[in-house]
Design an enzyme around this catalytic site. Sequence first.
Site, mmCIF file in Angstrom:
data_model
loop_
_atom_site.group_PDB
_atom_site.id
_atom_site.type_symbol
_atom_site.label_atom_id
_atom_site.label_comp_id
_atom_site.label_asym_id
_atom_site.label_seq_id
_atom_site.Cartn_x
_atom_site.Cartn_y
_atom_site.Cartn_z
ATOM 1 N N LYS A 1 0.812 -1.214 0.000
ATOM 2 C CA LYS A 1 0.000 0.000 0.000
ATOM 3 C C LYS A 1 0.852 1.274 0.000
ATOM 4 O O LYS A 1 0.570 2.217 -0.735
ATOM 5 C CB LYS A 1 -0.914 -0.032 1.231
ATOM 6 C CG LYS A 1 -2.039 0.942 1.190
ATOM 7 C CD LYS A 1 -3.066 0.604 2.256
ATOM 8 C CE LYS A 1 -2.415 0.340 3.602
ATOM 9 N NZ LYS A 1 -3.143 0.953 4.720
ATOM 10 N N ARG B 1 -10.644 3.411 9.138
ATOM 11 C CA ARG B 1 -10.397 2.002 9.417
ATOM 12 C C ARG B 1 -11.701 1.286 9.780
ATOM 13 O O ARG B 1 -11.787 0.069 9.725
ATOM 14 C CB ARG B 1 -9.436 1.911 10.607
ATOM 15 C CG ARG B 1 -8.242 1.050 10.383
ATOM 16 C CD ARG B 1 -7.353 1.088 11.594
ATOM 17 N NE ARG B 1 -6.111 1.781 11.313
ATOM 18 C CZ ARG B 1 -5.145 1.284 10.568
ATOM 19 N NH1 ARG B 1 -5.253 0.113 10.006
ATOM 20 N NH2 ARG B 1 -4.035 1.964 10.369
ATOM 21 N N ARG C 1 10.104 -13.199 5.619
ATOM 22 C CA ARG C 1 10.934 -12.005 5.801
ATOM 23 C C ARG C 1 11.935 -12.201 6.941
ATOM 24 O O ARG C 1 11.587 -12.742 8.000
ATOM 25 C CB ARG C 1 10.010 -10.826 6.109
ATOM 26 C CG ARG C 1 10.546 -9.499 5.723
ATOM 27 C CD ARG C 1 9.457 -8.563 5.286
ATOM 28 N NE ARG C 1 8.420 -8.354 6.304
ATOM 29 C CZ ARG C 1 7.346 -7.615 6.119
ATOM 30 N NH1 ARG C 1 7.143 -7.024 4.972
ATOM 31 N NH2 ARG C 1 6.464 -7.472 7.078
ATOM 32 N N ARG D 1 11.067 -10.987 12.707
ATOM 33 C CA ARG D 1 10.343 -10.112 13.630
ATOM 34 C C ARG D 1 9.113 -10.848 14.148
ATOM 35 O O ARG D 1 8.472 -11.590 13.418
ATOM 36 C CB ARG D 1 9.872 -8.856 12.897
ATOM 37 C CG ARG D 1 10.908 -7.786 12.844
ATOM 38 C CD ARG D 1 10.257 -6.506 12.367
ATOM 39 N NE ARG D 1 10.881 -6.044 11.144
ATOM 40 C CZ ARG D 1 10.364 -5.112 10.358
ATOM 41 N NH1 ARG D 1 9.206 -4.571 10.652
ATOM 42 N NH2 ARG D 1 10.991 -4.738 9.283
ATOM 43 N N ARG E 1 -3.742 -11.225 12.594
ATOM 44 C CA ARG E 1 -3.881 -9.857 12.106
ATOM 45 C C ARG E 1 -4.840 -9.803 10.916
ATOM 46 O O ARG E 1 -5.652 -8.887 10.802
ATOM 47 C CB ARG E 1 -2.494 -9.331 11.717
ATOM 48 C CG ARG E 1 -2.430 -7.832 11.533
ATOM 49 C CD ARG E 1 -0.998 -7.321 11.639
ATOM 50 N NE ARG E 1 -0.158 -7.825 10.553
ATOM 51 C CZ ARG E 1 1.107 -8.175 10.689
ATOM 52 N NH1 ARG E 1 1.700 -8.099 11.861
ATOM 53 N NH2 ARG E 1 1.803 -8.611 9.670
#
Length: 222
Positions: free
Chosen positions: A13, A88, A127, A160, A171
């Site tokens: 985004k 949101r 990642r 992470r 999430r």
Amino acid sequence: MFIVLLGSSGVGKGTQAEKISNQLHIPHISTGEMFRQAIRTGRGIGREVRPYIKEGKLVPDPVVTRMLFKRILEKDCLSGCILDGYPRTVRQANSLDLIMQGLDWQLGIVLHIVVPDEEIIARTSGRRECSTCHAIYHLVSKPPRDPGHCDICGGGLFQRLDDREEVVRKRMEVYWEQTQPLVDYYHIKNLYCKINGSQPIWDVFVEIMNAIDRRKMQEIPQ
Ligand SMILES: [Zn+2]
């Protein structure tokens, strides 16, 4: 043109927002970036949110809305802006409608960059970050030469907490719970446009610009 950009983290985004901003010469207003700046410097429009974030609390809706309101009243937003991170929730969308009505402005389009959940999970869970220089790698798309170590400085690579699969799944669940009502809200208003985020960055951008151009054509009075 006033643009709302929706999309979960991991869909690219921010990258697209910058491209649109450069193309249309309108500012990219990211509430996340305003929060981070407030935390870093303690100054700026977002400073009101600092105590909440520092204590790990959710920033109340009216505070976020006030912050955003102040920002879009600045001169550089006169001919439009890209809102990223706001609204949101449907409640925030209602607040935004009121603000826009009050200023006699109109929301032009709501772009929602969507990538299948499984792809987002694959993107983020691969990642790795260097513990020394913070360079970012990806086990599939950008693997380090020596597994487990940074190409640049040799530092150890770690994952992470935010990127762990179970965290990303949770999430995404929360994201859809919050976002689906927003999708329906803008769909009814005929502003919603879904963008396929699974393509290369440039193709995503072309799809976005085509959607914006189509919308501009509709706005020209017949
Ligand atoms: Zn490194």
